[in-house]
Design an enzyme around this catalytic site. Structure first.
Site: not given
Length: 512
Positions: A54, A84, A199, A284, A287, A332, A418
């Site tokens: 791959y 990309h 990646n 509160y 406290r 990844f 994906e």
């Protein structure tokens, strides 16, 4: 200046922040080239074997079953970087880009990616020269890591994309021109190298590192701000007694309560009304401060541990394991970082929320135990800190939107290859906004509480640690007896928060 050696072993959060902020420099370890050669030789051998590997001799993502001819192997690696590089929006700031350069170099230097040492060496060379790739900030779904951002990081290595040198505009200049000015030749990517550059989770790591680091200071500042408000509101320190806190021993709660005890110890102002019956119990927001602040600390500890693990992990795909097998991974995927960022955003938002409630109490004469309306000595003609509470309320409300978890969403990408993603990049980006908002809210509280302590001066002085905090603030921000611009006061205290924490810690011996 200290040196961070990048040899593939884990970095610390402090390492990342120090290099990113110019407080340390990074260098490649002497054994890295030898370590990387073992996995590189596996890739070279795989090319001659003919079996599909791959990203080496196949396409990417949904194109995994598309074989790539030997003549096109080099073209494939440059093509993935170009295709990309699809991010958009304002460029990441300099600190973030430096951190990503460092972190990506570390991952490759670990020796599991099958790439040449030239890649981490060039990334660190750019870092050393402060030549920063221009990386648009939007366009990642957090799996396969932050593909688009890492592609923009990788472009200048092949002489493409944009780089910014010192003095350049945020958009930088053509990378080839900048490299030539510094005598650097673009790299020609070998098989698998383009894939290994894009990646990974390093952009998420970088932004989370800044938030985790800065949140540690905010946890201390919240305790300091609360203690100062207790003094101003004539509150009590009884709920923080160690005997009470030991009954519910969450680590963060114990730490916060210990801080409050140390900050308030020996306070003449608290002693002046210790036996008074003006209030059976504090509200509160006073406290329950250890329970709220402490729970935030515990979430911060979780996020710190997740990130610490990630900073020593290998997040490439595929990887070459020690026995030489090339293996596909899902390392990844950004889900651990996405959860950490979302949980931390929710936790930190509560620091601002409870802080704003203390501010409102100091400003409201119905609840402030004798302080003038809005802390204005001449209320009516003066509005005092009325609008400071508006600012805090606005940011608290904004945080409610930002604290919506990104990690509960997913959207399929790459032709449904994906099909489940983390949205971790969205999570870490909005976390940075939460951190900034919380910091401002704490600055508002310290502004108001310091004014409140001034208005109690006729009764008694605060504790020594809180007097030191008061003095740090008043050295830059005078008391507001007559109205003046409040924005500048808030900004000044915001900038002083680290010094305020240091001053308090020195008088306490330390703060947790």
């Amino acid at each position: 200046m200290r040196e961070v050696v990048v040899d593939g072993s884990a970095l610390t959060i402090d390492d990342v922040v120090a290099v990113a902020r110019g407080q340390a420099r990074a260098s490649l370890g002497p054994e890295v080239a030898h370590r990387m050669e073992a996995s590189r030789s596996v890739v070279v051998q795989a090319l001659s074997g003919g079996a599909p590997v791959y990203g080496v001799n196949t396409g990417f993502g949904a194109l995994v079953d598309t074989p790539i001819s030997e003549a096109d192997l080099a073209t494939l690696q440059g093509a993935i970087v170009r295709s990309h590089s699809a991010a958009t929006g304002e460029p990441l700031d300099d600190q973030t880009v430096r951190a990503v350069l460092l972190l990506r170099a570390r991952t490759l230097a670990a020796g599991y990616s099958g790439v040449r040492v030239d890649l981490p060496a060039r990334l660190l060379e750019l870092l050393s020269l402060d030549l920063l790739p221009v990386i648009p900030g939007k366009g990642s779904v957090g799996a396969s890591g932050d593909l688009a951002q890492l592609a923009h990081l990788a472009q200048p290595l092949i002489g493409e994309g944009r780089l910014r040198a010192a003095g350049d505009a945020p958009g930088g200049r053509p990378a080839g021109d900048v490299l030539a000015e510094h005598g650097l030749e673009p790299l020609t990517l070998a098989p698998k190298e383009g894939l290994s550059l894009v990646n990974g989770t390093e952009p998420m790591q970088a932004l989370l590192a800044f938030s985790v680091h800065d949140a540690g200071m905010l946890a201390q500042a919240a305790d300091v701000a609360c203690a100062l408000s207790i003094e101003a509101l004539l509150g009590t320190d009884r709920p923080y007694d160690e005997r009470v806190q030991a009954l519910r021993p969450h680590p963060g709660q114990l730490a916060s309560a210990a801080n409050l005890r140390a900050l308030l110890a020996g306070s003449p102002l608290l002693a002046s009304h210790r036996d008074s019956r003006h209030a059976v119990q504090d509200a509160y927001c006073l406290r329950c401060a250890p329970q709220v602040h402490g729970a935030v600390r515990d979430v911060l500890s979780f996020a710190w541990q997740v990130l610490t693990t990630e900073l020593g992990s290998v997040v490439d795909n595929p990887v070459i394991v020690p026995d030489g097998e090339v293996m596909t991974t899902g390392n990844f995927h950004g889900e651990p970082l996405a959860f950490a960022a979302d949980m931390l955003a929710m936790g930190l938002a509560e620091l601002a929320s409870i802080s704003e409630r203390r501010v409102d109490r100091m400003l409201d004469p119905a609840f402030s135990r004798g302080l003038p309306p809005f802390l204005a000595p001449a209320a009516g003609t003066n509005s005092g800190f009325m609008l400071a509470q508006y600012t805090a309320a606005s940011l608290v409300s904004e945080n409610k939107v930002l604290a919506h978890p990104a990690s509960v969403d997913t959207i399929p990408t790459s032709g449904k290859q994906e099909d489940h993603v983390s949205m971790g990049w969205t999570g870490v980006r909005k976390l940075r906004d939460v951190v900034a908002n919380v910091r401002t809210c704490l600055a508002v509280e310290i502004c108001c509480a310091t004014q409140g302590v001034d208005l109690r001066a006729s009764i008694a002085a605060p504790s020594m640690p809180l007097q030191a905090v008061h003095d740090v603030v008043r050295a830059s921000v005078p008391a507001m007896d007559v109205d003046r611009e409040v924005s500048g006061q808030i900004a000044a205290v915001d900038a002083l928060l680290p010094e305020i924490c240091r001053a308090a810690a020195e008088r306490c011996g330390s703060l947790q």
